[in-house]
Design a protein around this motif. Structure first.
Motif, PDB file in Angstrom:
ATOM      1  N   ASP A 545      32.168  15.124  20.534  1.00 23.50           N
ATOM      2  CA  ASP A 545      32.860  14.010  19.878  1.00 23.50           C
ATOM      3  C   ASP A 545      34.007  13.519  20.774  1.00 23.50           C
ATOM      4  O   ASP A 545      34.914  14.285  21.099  1.00 23.50           O
ATOM      5  N   GLU A 546      33.959  12.239  21.138  1.00 22.21           N
ATOM      6  CA  GLU A 546      34.950  11.758  22.121  1.00 22.21           C
ATOM      7  C   GLU A 546      36.372  11.707  21.559  1.00 22.21           C
ATOM      8  O   GLU A 546      37.329  11.531  22.297  1.00 22.21           O
ATOM      9  N   LYS A 547      36.517  11.894  20.257  1.00 16.25           N
ATOM     10  CA  LYS A 547      37.863  11.885  19.667  1.00 16.25           C
ATOM     11  C   LYS A 547      38.442  13.297  19.522  1.00 16.25           C
ATOM     12  O   LYS A 547      39.582  13.469  19.124  1.00 16.25           O
ATOM     13  N   ALA A 548      37.640  14.324  19.855  1.00 16.28           N
ATOM     14  CA  ALA A 548      38.032  15.686  19.458  1.00 16.28           C
ATOM     15  C   ALA A 548      39.170  16.303  20.275  1.00 16.28           C
ATOM     16  O   ALA A 548      39.886  17.167  19.788  1.00 16.28           O
ATOM     17  N   GLY A 549      39.372  15.859  21.501  1.00 15.01           N
ATOM     18  CA  GLY A 549      40.359  16.525  22.360  1.00 15.01           C
ATOM     19  C   GLY A 549      41.774  15.998  22.191  1.00 15.01           C
ATOM     20  O   GLY A 549      42.007  15.011  21.480  1.00 15.01           O
ATOM     21  N   THR A 550      42.718  16.681  22.841  1.00 11.73           N
ATOM     22  CA  THR A 550      44.109  16.198  22.848  1.00 11.73           C
ATOM     23  C   THR A 550      44.579  16.068  24.294  1.00 11.73           C
ATOM     24  O   THR A 550      44.017  16.685  25.196  1.00 11.73           O
ATOM     25  N   GLU A 551      45.623  15.275  24.489  1.00  8.67           N
ATOM     26  CA  GLU A 551      46.155  15.043  25.841  1.00  8.67           C
ATOM     27  C   GLU A 551      46.532  16.373  26.501  1.00  8.67           C
ATOM     28  O   GLU A 551      47.352  17.123  25.966  1.00  8.67           O
ATOM     29  N   SER A 552      45.915  16.677  27.626  1.00  7.69           N
ATOM     30  CA  SER A 552      46.194  17.887  28.422  1.00  7.69           C
ATOM     31  C   SER A 552      45.934  19.196  27.683  1.00  7.69           C
ATOM     32  O   SER A 552      46.434  20.248  28.097  1.00  7.69           O
ATOM     33  N   GLY A 553      45.160  19.152  26.585  1.00 10.47           N
ATOM     34  CA  GLY A 553      44.863  20.393  25.866  1.00 10.47           C
ATOM     35  C   GLY A 553      46.132  21.059  25.359  1.00 10.47           C
ATOM     36  O   GLY A 553      46.975  20.411  24.754  1.00 10.47           O
ATOM     37  N   ARG A 554      46.296  22.361  25.649  1.00  8.95           N
ATOM     38  CA  ARG A 554      47.443  23.125  25.127  1.00  8.95           C
ATOM     39  C   ARG A 554      48.709  22.925  25.950  1.00  8.95           C
ATOM     40  O   ARG A 554      49.742  23.508  25.624  1.00  8.95           O
ATOM     41  N   ILE A 555      48.648  22.167  27.053  1.00  9.18           N
ATOM     42  CA  ILE A 555      49.858  22.057  27.884  1.00  9.18           C
ATOM     43  C   ILE A 555      50.394  20.622  27.941  1.00  9.18           C
ATOM     44  O   ILE A 555      51.023  20.213  28.917  1.00  9.18           O
ATOM     45  N   GLY A 556      50.149  19.866  26.862  1.00  7.85           N
ATOM     46  CA  GLY A 556      50.620  18.482  26.799  1.00  7.85           C
ATOM     47  C   GLY A 556      52.134  18.378  26.964  1.00  7.85           C
ATOM     48  O   GLY A 556      52.657  17.374  27.460  1.00  7.85           O
ATOM     49  N   ASN A 557      52.837  19.452  26.595  1.00  9.17           N
ATOM     50  CA  ASN A 557      54.297  19.455  26.713  1.00  9.17           C
ATOM     51  C   ASN A 557      54.779  19.309  28.160  1.00  9.17           C
ATOM     52  O   ASN A 557      55.946  18.973  28.403  1.00  9.17           O
ATOM     53  N   LEU A 558      53.881  19.541  29.124  1.00 13.80           N
ATOM     54  CA  LEU A 558      54.299  19.437  30.532  1.00 13.80           C
ATOM     55  C   LEU A 558      54.279  17.991  31.036  1.00 13.80           C
ATOM     56  O   LEU A 558      54.774  17.705  32.125  1.00 13.80           O
ATOM     57  N   ASN A 559      53.703  17.064  30.246  1.00 12.53           N
ATOM     58  CA  ASN A 559      53.683  15.656  30.672  1.00 12.53           C
ATOM     59  C   ASN A 559      55.074  15.057  30.533  1.00 12.53           C
ATOM     60  O   ASN A 559      55.672  15.103  29.457  1.00 12.53           O
ATOM     61  N   PRO A 560      55.607  14.463  31.611  1.00 15.36           N
ATOM     62  CA  PRO A 560      56.900  13.784  31.464  1.00 15.36           C
ATOM     63  C   PRO A 560      56.752  12.562  30.558  1.00 15.36           C
ATOM     64  O   PRO A 560      55.689  11.948  30.518  1.00 15.36           O
ATOM     65  N   GLN A 561      57.787  12.250  29.802  1.00 13.96           N
ATOM     66  CA  GLN A 561      57.734  11.106  28.885  1.00 13.96           C
ATOM     67  C   GLN A 561      58.646  10.001  29.398  1.00 13.96           C
ATOM     68  O   GLN A 561      59.771  10.276  29.831  1.00 13.96           O
ATOM     69  N   SER A 562      58.186   8.753  29.289  1.00  9.68           N
ATOM     70  CA  SER A 562      59.053   7.623  29.636  1.00  9.68           C
ATOM     71  C   SER A 562      59.949   7.300  28.450  1.00  9.68           C
ATOM     72  O   SER A 562      59.475   7.176  27.324  1.00  9.68           O
ATOM     73  N   VAL A 563      61.233   7.204  28.699  1.00 13.59           N
ATOM     74  CA  VAL A 563      62.111   6.795  27.598  1.00 13.59           C
ATOM     75  C   VAL A 563      62.101   5.283  27.433  1.00 13.59           C
ATOM     76  O   VAL A 563      62.450   4.737  26.393  1.00 13.59           O
ATOM     77  N   VAL A 564      61.644   4.594  28.478  1.00 10.68           N
ATOM     78  CA  VAL A 564      61.663   3.125  28.445  1.00 10.68           C
ATOM     79  C   VAL A 564      60.417   2.573  27.761  1.00 10.68           C
ATOM     80  O   VAL A 564      60.457   1.567  27.069  1.00 10.68           O
TER      81      VAL A 564
END
Ligand code: OXT
Ligand code: ADP
Ligand code: MG
Length: 568
Positions: A545-564
C-alpha cells in the motif's frame, strides 16, 4: 609454459599465490585493464571469482564476506573509476568494522606523479588513505608477499576494517625466479591475535553487574563478529540479565529468548542502572548514551567491552572499560559467574512482562491478509518463513521496509541478519545477498524497499548468472517512504516517487530467473516458500500500500525542519 620461462614467476602468479597461501579463495570484482588476466588466472587455478556489474556491489559483497568469515573479503577493481566505485564499500567496511581488502590495479607511477595524463590516472593510494584503516602500494614483484601479508593483518587484527592494496599495472608482468618468488611469500601467523583483558578490568565490570538492580547487556555486531556465541549465551543465561540486540546482533540469542528485551527497547534503555555494551558503540543508534532515550538523568553506569581502547568514553564516561577481544573478555567474565550469583529476577520479570505485552499488541496486525499489503501483513508472512527455516540469512534495507522488518521478523541464529549498518546505507542489498549465499551456502531472503533495490538492482543478473539460492522481495510502494508525494511546483513527479506499479519481477525473468508479482500476504508466503525450497534465484515484486509508510521510517526525527516553510 615455454622452457625459457619454466623457472620464472611473475606478479600475476605471486598475487594469487600470496592470497591462496593465506586461505583466500574467493575474489569479488569487476574485470578490465589491468586486472582481467588476474581474474582469468585465478579461475584457472580453481579460485572463485565472482564478477559483478558494478564495483560498489562487489565491494559490499567483500565487506560482508569478511564479517561472516573473520577473513578479509577481497574486492578486485580496475584503476581510477573502478577504484572509486569500490571505495564506498571500503569506507563502509571500515565504518562497520568489517575486514576487507580492496585491491585495485593502478596506472604508471611515473606518469601519474607527473600528472601527464595516463589512462585512468589517479593517485589512488592518497585518496584511499582517508577512508580506510591502512593503505599499501607494492612496486616490486618480490614485495607482493609482504604487501598481501600486511594487508591481511591490518584488516583483521585489533578492530577489523578496510585495507587498500595498490597494484600498478607494471607489477603484474614483472618476472622473477620462481624459487625466490615462492620464498618471498608470507603465510600470516596469528593474523588476529587475542587481546586478553586485564584481570582488574574484569573484576571492576563483574562487581558493577553483580551489584546492579536493573542490569542490561547490549549486544552489537562486534559481538556477532567475534563468534563467541556460546560464551555470550552462557553468560546471559547464568546471570539472568536481560539483553538488547542491535540489529545485526539479533539471533546471537534467539529473539524469542525469555531474556530478550528487543520488544521493550525504550523501557530498558530508560530504566537500566548498569549497561554492559558488548561490541556495540554508543553512536547515533544508541542516542550517544544520553538524553531522553536514556531517561535524561544520566543515571546509568556503563561497562564497555571492545577491542578498541579509544572507543571508551567516546560519548559518555565509561565506569568499567574492558578492552580486549570479545571472545577472551566473555570467557573471562563467564569464569567469574559462580553459584551464588543472584539473578535480577524482579527486573527481568518486569522486562518480560512489558515485552510480552508489546508482542501481544502487535500480533493481530501480523495476521492481516490485506490486498494490497501493508508492512505488517507482508512481514507477518515472512516472519513465519524464517521461523520455519531459521538458517536462512535475512538481508534487509530500505526505510520503512528496514524498520518494520527489524522489529517484526524474529531471528534465531547468529549472523543471520545483515542490514544497512552504521551508516544506514542503501545499496548493500544485492552485494550482501550474493556474498552470503557464496560464503555460507545457506538460503538467502533479501527484503528491500523499492528505492533500496534500485541502488544495486542490476546485480540481479549476477545472482542469476551464478544460479544463487537468493529470494529478493522488493517491497514496492512506488517510492521512497511512500508513493503518494506530489510536486507542488511543477509537472515533474515528486522527487520521492517512482513509476507507479513498476514490474520489477521482469528483471529476474530477463536473466532466466524466477520473477513473480504478489499483492497479498498469502501469495507472498507461497511464492517465497517455494523460492527457498527450490533454491532458484527469484525476485518477488511485493505490492505494498503506497500510503502505508512514514517519512524516514523510525528516524524521521533526524530530518531538519525549515522554520520558514515552502517558498515558491
Ligand atoms: O520499546 P518501544 O516502545 O520503543 O518500541 C520499539 C520496540 O520495543 C518494539 N519492538 C517490538 N514490539 C513488538 N514485537 C516485537 N517483536 C518487537 N521488536 C521491537 O518496536 C519499537 C521499535 O523497535 P526498534 O526498531 O528496535 O527501536 P527504534 O526505536 O526504532 O531503534 C532506534 C534505532 C535508531 C536503533 C533504529 O531505528 C535503527 O536501527 N534504525 C536504523 C535506521 C536506518 O539506518 N535507516 C536507513 C536510512 S533512512 C534514509 O537515509 C534513506 N535514504 C537516503 C539514502 C541512504 N540511506 N543511503 C544512500 C546511499 N543514499 C540515500 C533512502 C534513499 S532510506 C531511503 C530509501 C527508502 O525507501 P525504500 O523504498 O527503500 O523503503 P520504504 O521506506 O519502505 O519505501
Ligand atoms: P552495532 O552497530 O551493532 O551497535 P558497532 O559497529 O557500533 O555495532 O560496534 C562494533 C564494535 O565491535 C566496534 O567498536 C569494534 O571495535 C568492536 N569489535 C569488533 N570485533 C571485535 C572483537 N573481536 N572483539 C572486541 N571488539 C570487537
Ligand atoms: Mg519504497
Amino acid at each position: 609454459m615455454s622452457s625459457d620461462t619454466a623457472n620464472l614467476t611473475d606478479g600475476f602468479n605471486l598475487v594469487l599465490d600470496a592470497l591462496r597461501l593465506n586461505d583466500i579463495e574467493t575474489i569479488y570484482g569487476v574485470p578490465g585493464i589491468p586486472i582481467t588476466d588476474l581474474g582469468r588466472m585465478a579461475q584457472a587455478r580453481g579460485m572463485r571469482v565472482i564478477a559483478f556489474r558494478h564495483e560498489q556491489h562487489a565491494g559490499y559483497a567483500a565487506s560482508i564476506a569478511g564479517y561472516l568469515t573473520q577473513k578479509p573479503g577481497v574486492c578486485l577493481t580496475v584503476s581510477a573509476p573502478g577504484f572509486l566505485n569500490g571505495l564506498t564499500a571500503l569506507a563502509h567496511a571500515t565504518t562497520n568494522c568489517f575486514p576487507m581488502i580492496l585491491i585495485s590495479g593502478s596506472s604508471e607511477r611515473e606518469v601519474v606523479d607527473l600528472q601527464q595524463g595516463d589512462y585512468e590516472e589517479m593517485d589512488q593510494l592518497a585518496v584511499a588513505k582517508t577512508v580506510c584503516k591502512a593503505a599499501y602500494r607494492v612496486l616490486h614483484a618480490q614485495d607482493i608477499g609482504i604487501g598481501v601479508a600486511r594487508a591481511i593483518r591490518a584488516a583483521v587484527s585489533g578492530r577489523p576494517g578496510g585495507v587498500y592494496l595498490d597494484l600498478p599495472a607494471k607489477l603484474f608482468g614483472q618476472v622473477m625466479d620462481a624459487d625466490a618468488g615462492a620464498k618471498s611469500l608470507v603465510k600470516v601467523v596469528d593474523a588476529a591475535p587475542r587481546h586478553i583483558p586485564a584481570p582488574a578490568a574484569i573484576d571492576r565490570a563483574v562487581e558493577l553487574l553483580r551489584n546492579a538492580a536493573k542490569p542490561l547487556i547490549i549486544l552489537g555486531k562486534g559481538a556477532a563478529y567475534s563468534q563467541a556465541d556460546n560464551d555470550i549465551r552462557a553468560f546471559i543465561e547464568k546471570t539472568g540479565i536481560p539483553f538488547l540486540p542491535m540489529s545485526m546482533a539479533k539471533g546471537l540469542l534467539a529473539d524469542t529468548h525469555p531474556l530478550s528485551a528487543g520488544a521493550t527497547r525504550s523501557l530498558v534503555l530508560k530504566e537500566a542502572d548498569v549497561v554492559m555494551l558488548v561490541g556495540a558503540r554508543l553512536n547515533w543508534l544508541l542516542s550517544h548514551g544520553k538524553g531522553k532515550t536514556w531517561g535524561d538523568a544520566g543515571a546509568q553506569k556503563f561497562i564497555h567491552v571492545d577491542i578498541a581502547p579509544t572507543e571508551m568514553d567516546s560519548n559518555v564516561g565509561i565506569s568499567a572499560p574492558v578492552v580486549g577481544d570479545i571472545a577472551s573478555c566473555m570467557a573471562a567474565m563467564l569464569a567469574r559467574v559462580d553459584g551464588d550469583w543472584r539473578q535480577p529476577a524482579a527486573w527481568s520479570g518486569e522486562v518480560r512482562a512489558k515485552a510480552d505485552a508489546n508482542i501481544a499488541r502487535m500480533a493481530p496486525r501480523l495476521q492481516n491478509n490485506n490486498d494490497p499489503m501493508d508492512y505488517h501483513g507482508a512481514l507477518g508472512a515472512l516472519r513465519t518463513i524464517i521461523r520455519e527455516r531459521p538458517d536462512t540469512i535475512l538481508v534487509n534495507e530500505g526505510a520503512n521496509t528496514l524498520d518494520f522488518t527489524r522489529s517484526i521478523v524474529d531471528i534465531y541464529q547468529p549472523r543471520k541478519r545483515l542490514d544497512v549498518g552504521t551508516w544506514g546505507v542503501m545499496g548493500i542489498g544485492m552485494g550482501y545477498a550474493i556474498a552470503a549465499a557464496i560464503e555460507t551456502g545457506k538460503p538467502v531472503l533479501s527484503v528491500v524497499g523499492d528505492s533500496a533495490f534500485g541502488f544495486s538492482g542490476m546485480e540481479i543478473e549476477t545472482m542469476c548468472r551464478y544460479g544463487l539460492p537468493i529470494c529478493v522481495v522488493v517491497f514496492n510502494n512506488n517510492g521512497i517512504y511512500r508513493g503518494t508525494d506530489v510536486n507542488s511546483g511543477g509537472s515533474d513527479p515528486a522527487w520521492t516517487t517512482f513509476v507507479k506499479n513498476s514490474r520489477y519481477e521482469l528483471m529476474a525473468q530477463a536473466f532466466g530467473g524466477v520473477g513473480v508479482c504478489v499483492t497479498s500476504p498469502s501469495e507472498l508466503s507461497r511464492v517465497v516458500t517455494e523460492a527457498i525450497a527450490s533454491g532458484k534465484p527469484t525476485l518477488v515484486n511485493a505490492i505494498i500500500d503506497e500510503k502505508a509508510g512514514t517519512e524516514s521510517g523510525r528516524i524521521g526525527n533526524l530530518n531538519p525542519q525549515s522554520v520558514v516553510g515552502k517558498k515558491s
